[in-house]
Design a protein around this motif. Structure first.
Motif, short mmCIF file in Angstrom:
data_model
loop_
_atom_site.label_atom_id
_atom_site.label_comp_id
_atom_site.label_asym_id
_atom_site.label_seq_id
_atom_site.Cartn_x
_atom_site.Cartn_y
_atom_site.Cartn_z
N GLY A 1 0.82 -1.21 0.00
CA GLY A 1 0.00 0.00 0.00
C GLY A 1 0.85 1.26 0.00
O GLY A 1 0.63 2.18 -0.78
N LEU A 2 1.88 1.27 0.86
CA LEU A 2 2.72 2.47 0.95
C LEU A 2 3.55 2.68 -0.30
O LEU A 2 3.82 3.81 -0.71
CB LEU A 2 3.60 2.40 2.20
CG LEU A 2 2.82 2.57 3.51
CD1 LEU A 2 3.70 2.23 4.71
CD2 LEU A 2 2.29 4.00 3.65
N ALA A 3 3.98 1.59 -0.95
CA ALA A 3 4.72 1.73 -2.20
C ALA A 3 3.80 2.24 -3.30
O ALA A 3 4.15 3.11 -4.09
CB ALA A 3 5.36 0.39 -2.60
N LEU B 1 10.43 4.20 7.84
CA LEU B 1 9.98 3.08 7.00
C LEU B 1 8.76 3.49 6.17
O LEU B 1 8.67 3.17 4.99
CB LEU B 1 9.65 1.86 7.87
CG LEU B 1 10.86 1.16 8.49
CD1 LEU B 1 10.40 0.04 9.43
CD2 LEU B 1 11.77 0.59 7.40
N VAL B 2 7.82 4.23 6.81
CA VAL B 2 6.64 4.71 6.08
C VAL B 2 7.09 5.58 4.90
O VAL B 2 6.52 5.51 3.81
CB VAL B 2 5.70 5.52 7.01
CG1 VAL B 2 4.65 6.28 6.22
CG2 VAL B 2 5.03 4.58 8.01
N GLY B 3 8.13 6.38 5.11
CA GLY B 3 8.55 7.33 4.08
C GLY B 3 9.56 6.79 3.09
O GLY B 3 9.97 7.51 2.17
N LEU B 4 9.96 5.52 3.21
CA LEU B 4 10.98 4.97 2.31
C LEU B 4 10.67 5.17 0.81
O LEU B 4 11.56 5.56 0.05
CB LEU B 4 11.20 3.48 2.58
CG LEU B 4 12.30 3.11 3.59
CD1 LEU B 4 12.51 1.61 3.59
CD2 LEU B 4 13.60 3.82 3.26
N PRO B 5 9.42 4.89 0.36
CA PRO B 5 9.15 5.08 -1.07
C PRO B 5 9.36 6.52 -1.51
O PRO B 5 9.78 6.76 -2.64
CB PRO B 5 7.67 4.68 -1.21
CG PRO B 5 7.40 3.80 -0.04
CD PRO B 5 8.26 4.33 1.08
N GLU B 6 9.08 7.49 -0.61
CA GLU B 6 9.27 8.89 -0.96
C GLU B 6 10.76 9.24 -0.89
O GLU B 6 11.29 9.89 -1.79
CB GLU B 6 8.47 9.81 -0.03
CG GLU B 6 6.97 9.79 -0.29
CD GLU B 6 6.28 8.54 0.26
OE1 GLU B 6 6.83 7.92 1.20
OE2 GLU B 6 5.22 8.16 -0.27
N LEU B 7 11.43 8.79 0.18
CA LEU B 7 12.85 9.11 0.34
C LEU B 7 13.68 8.54 -0.81
O LEU B 7 14.61 9.17 -1.30
CB LEU B 7 13.36 8.58 1.69
CG LEU B 7 12.77 9.29 2.92
CD1 LEU B 7 13.08 8.52 4.20
CD2 LEU B 7 13.32 10.71 3.03
N ARG C 1 12.44 7.84 -3.78
CA ARG C 1 11.88 8.34 -5.05
C ARG C 1 11.81 7.24 -6.11
O ARG C 1 12.01 7.50 -7.30
CB ARG C 1 12.70 9.51 -5.59
CG ARG C 1 12.93 10.66 -4.62
CD ARG C 1 13.69 11.78 -5.30
NE ARG C 1 12.94 12.25 -6.45
CZ ARG C 1 11.99 13.15 -6.40
NH1 ARG C 1 11.68 13.71 -5.26
NH2 ARG C 1 11.34 13.51 -7.47
N PHE C 2 11.54 6.01 -5.68
CA PHE C 2 11.59 4.89 -6.61
C PHE C 2 10.54 4.99 -7.71
O PHE C 2 10.72 4.48 -8.80
CB PHE C 2 11.41 3.57 -5.85
CG PHE C 2 12.38 3.40 -4.72
CD1 PHE C 2 13.72 3.16 -4.98
CD2 PHE C 2 11.96 3.49 -3.40
CE1 PHE C 2 14.62 3.01 -3.94
CE2 PHE C 2 12.85 3.33 -2.36
CZ PHE C 2 14.18 3.10 -2.62
N GLY C 3 9.39 5.62 -7.38
CA GLY C 3 8.31 5.68 -8.36
C GLY C 3 8.33 6.95 -9.19
O GLY C 3 7.41 7.20 -9.97
N ALA C 4 9.38 7.79 -9.03
CA ALA C 4 9.41 9.08 -9.73
C ALA C 4 9.47 8.89 -11.24
O ALA C 4 10.06 7.92 -11.72
CB ALA C 4 10.60 9.90 -9.25
N LEU D 1 5.91 13.15 -6.20
CA LEU D 1 7.14 13.17 -5.41
C LEU D 1 7.85 14.50 -5.61
O LEU D 1 9.01 14.56 -6.00
CB LEU D 1 8.04 11.99 -5.82
CG LEU D 1 7.42 10.61 -5.56
CD1 LEU D 1 8.19 9.53 -6.29
CD2 LEU D 1 7.37 10.30 -4.07
N ASP D 2 7.11 15.59 -5.32
CA ASP D 2 7.61 16.92 -5.66
C ASP D 2 8.17 17.69 -4.46
O ASP D 2 8.13 18.91 -4.43
CB ASP D 2 6.49 17.72 -6.34
CG ASP D 2 5.27 17.87 -5.44
OD1 ASP D 2 5.21 17.20 -4.39
OD2 ASP D 2 4.37 18.65 -5.78
#
Lengths: 393, 144
Positions: free
Chosen positions: A133-135, B84-90, B92-95, B103-104
């Motif tokens: 979900g978070l990804a 851990l919650v912020g890992l995808p943002e930190l 930027r894997f989905g940018a 992710l701005d």
């Protein structure tokens, strides 16, 4: 804090080597209660989202309040974010159980084994749901399964395993919640009889704070007044016309088709087709509606849209307002390239083919020449770069 | 076993069974990829994350000065899960360079600000607690 026994020989620690006074059912039950609430909210809002995205549901998805999906999907992501610290602390309090030695008697062993399996399923599905979900919120897909369908299926497994777990533990949960936080009545053998580094109350307060921080640092993607402090928010609310974009015209390879002078929107009904240019659409009666765009990934933004009512277009081809409409985009790829509009939405006075956003011509990334916008609808179904409407009654 | 408890168990088994049926309906390839992630999640937690936390606890207990243990624990319990919650943002894997609205933010700057804020607040709390403790009115807030 934990202190393992100091033995000369190295061995796998067992349940009774963990002495912290914090690893008590009194703490586990309290954190578990809120973890259950978080998973409950995520499950219910997830089912709502699944319902909203199901084509032709047996019960029509409501069209009001127009901000309904914005709230439920924002809650979905917020409760999932809050669940991360709750789950980690809860698992920490019960970690010694993982190392418990299995009983010798066959009957006990069977019960023990079944409980282990149910907990393995619960922990695996809970971690899976939070991680995927978070990804997904950040549009990161490092896996090979279909996200939406799999996240939905595993949600049922997780909530089922959770109910079984509550059933098994119910007497202990009730006893632990009914007695004082500092009670030692239900503690494991070998646990300390007083606080070490933290009191139980301090651990609980810290855990609630962690859950709060997890929500506040991310929720700005859907709650505008939190945008400045949501340092981990996936979107800060910027974008053309002050509204973020989920997929751009370039990503969906529609730039040429959308800007072509030959662009027409085709309305097909009962073997008959009519087509309208952008100038035709602009010449039709215009309606303005304030409707949020609320993405399935949890972010949302309020916006004012102006365009042609869908039901007016249906009337032009002689179709009743309460028709089923299949809206097709010019885009060839992406799960959002078409959507169904149910009769209750097709006839709704705020369901528009929008030409303008906040008074300005729609930008290419928001769906120029025109996009669908309707109340209380998942963003993935607010089809952009509309090329064709197929009407059936 | 009481009837409500039995119903709870029955509802749970039904829901989980429904989930498994839905998973199977997605096909074997999808199922394989899903099981991979289900197992990886548990292994990452039980064999990597949990031992690291226990190791950190042991190190804190052995090496950290007594008055730092509680504030350090509080700061870590807040910051590790949030990170851990912020890992995808930190990460930027989905940018996607074609979409500037995703992710701005400057995520690492925001994260550093958050860490600073939490450390300052926890330190202030610890100092406040020890001042109150020294005046003998109450013990430190961690031991209240």
């Amino acid at each position: 804090m934990t202190l393992l026994d100091q033995r000369p020989r190295v061995r796998v620690p067992d349940e009774h080597d963990f002495t912290s006074w914090l690893r008590s059912p009194a703490v586990t039950a309290r954190v578990g209660l809120w973890l259950g609430v978080a998973f409950g909210i995520a499950f219910v809002t997830g089912v709502i989202s699944h319902w909203g995205q199901t084509p032709h549901p047996w019960l029509p998805f409501p069209s009001s309040p127009s901000w309904g999906y914005r709230v439920t999907q924002g809650l979905h992501v917020a409760s999932g974010s809050a669940a991360v610290p709750l789950l980690l602390v809860k698992l920490w309090t019960v970690f010694p159980k993982l190392l418990a030695r299995p009983p010798r008697a066959l009957g006990d062993l069977l019960v023990h084994g079944l409980e282990r399996v149910s907990i393995a399923v619960l922990v695996a599905s809970a971690i899976f749901q939070l991680a995927t979900g978070l990804a997904n919120v950040a549009q990161w897909y490092p896996w090979h399964f279909h996200f939406r369908a799999t996240h939905y299926a595993v949600a049922w497994v997780a909530v089922g395993a959770l109910l079984v777990h509550v059933m098994v533990k119910l007497p202990l949960i009730r006893a632990a919640l009914g007695s004082d936080l500092d009670s030692r009545a239900h503690d494991r053998r070998g646990a300390a009889d007083g606080p070490g580094v933290l009191t139980r109350r301090a651990l609980l307060r810290t855990t609630w704070a962690a859950a709060g921080v997890a929500v506040l640092t991310t929720a700005g993607a859907s709650v505008p007044w939190l945008r400045r402090i949501s340092v981990l928010g996936v979107r800060s609310g910027h974008g053309p016309g002050g509204v973020p974009v989920n997929h751009t015209a370039a990503e969906r390879a529609v730039v040429a088709a959308a800007t072509s002078a030959a662009y027409r929107v085709v309305v097909a009904y009962g073997g008959r087709e009519a087509s309208y240019s952008l100038a035709d659409l602009r010449a039709m009666p215009q309606t303005t509606a304030s409707l949020p765009i609320a993405c399935v990934e949890g972010w949302s933004a309020g916006a004012t849209w102006t365009g042609v009512r869908l039901r007016d277009l249906l009337a032009l081809v002689g179709a009743p307002a309460d028709s089923d409409v299949l809206v097709r985009s010019l885009q060839r790829a992406g799960g959002e390239r078409y959507s169904y509009v149910a009769p209750n939405l097709a006839s709704h006075p705020q369901t528009l083919l929008a030409l303008r956003l906040h008074g300005e011509s729609l930008s290419l990334d928001h769906g120029f020449p025109c996009r669908l916008i309707a109340p209380d609808r998942p963003g993935v179904l607010q089809t952009k770069w509309v090329g064709r409407l197929e009407v059936s009654s | 076993m009481t009837i409500p408890r039995a119903l709870l168990g029955l509802a749970g088994l039904t829901a989980a069974g429904y989930g498994v049926v839905r998973l199977l309906a997605l096909g074997l390839t999808n199922l394989g990829a899903t099981v991979e992630w289900l197992v990886a999640g548990v292994v990452l937690h039980d064999a990597v994350f949990a031992p690291l936390v226990i190791g950190a606890g042991l190190l804190t207990a052995r090496w950290a000065p007594a008055r730092l243990r509680a504030p350090a624990t509080v700061a870590l319990v807040v910051l590790v899960p949030v990170t851990l919650v912020g890992l995808p943002e930190l990460g930027r894997f989905g940018a996607d360079p074609r979409n500037a609205t995703l992710l701005d933010r400057h995520y690492w700057m925001g994260w550093l600000a958050l860490v600073t804020l939490v450390v300052v607040m926890v330190a202030a709390g610890a100092v406040w607690g020890s001042v109150r403790g020294r005046h003998g009115r109450r013990r430190s807030r961690w031991h209240a």
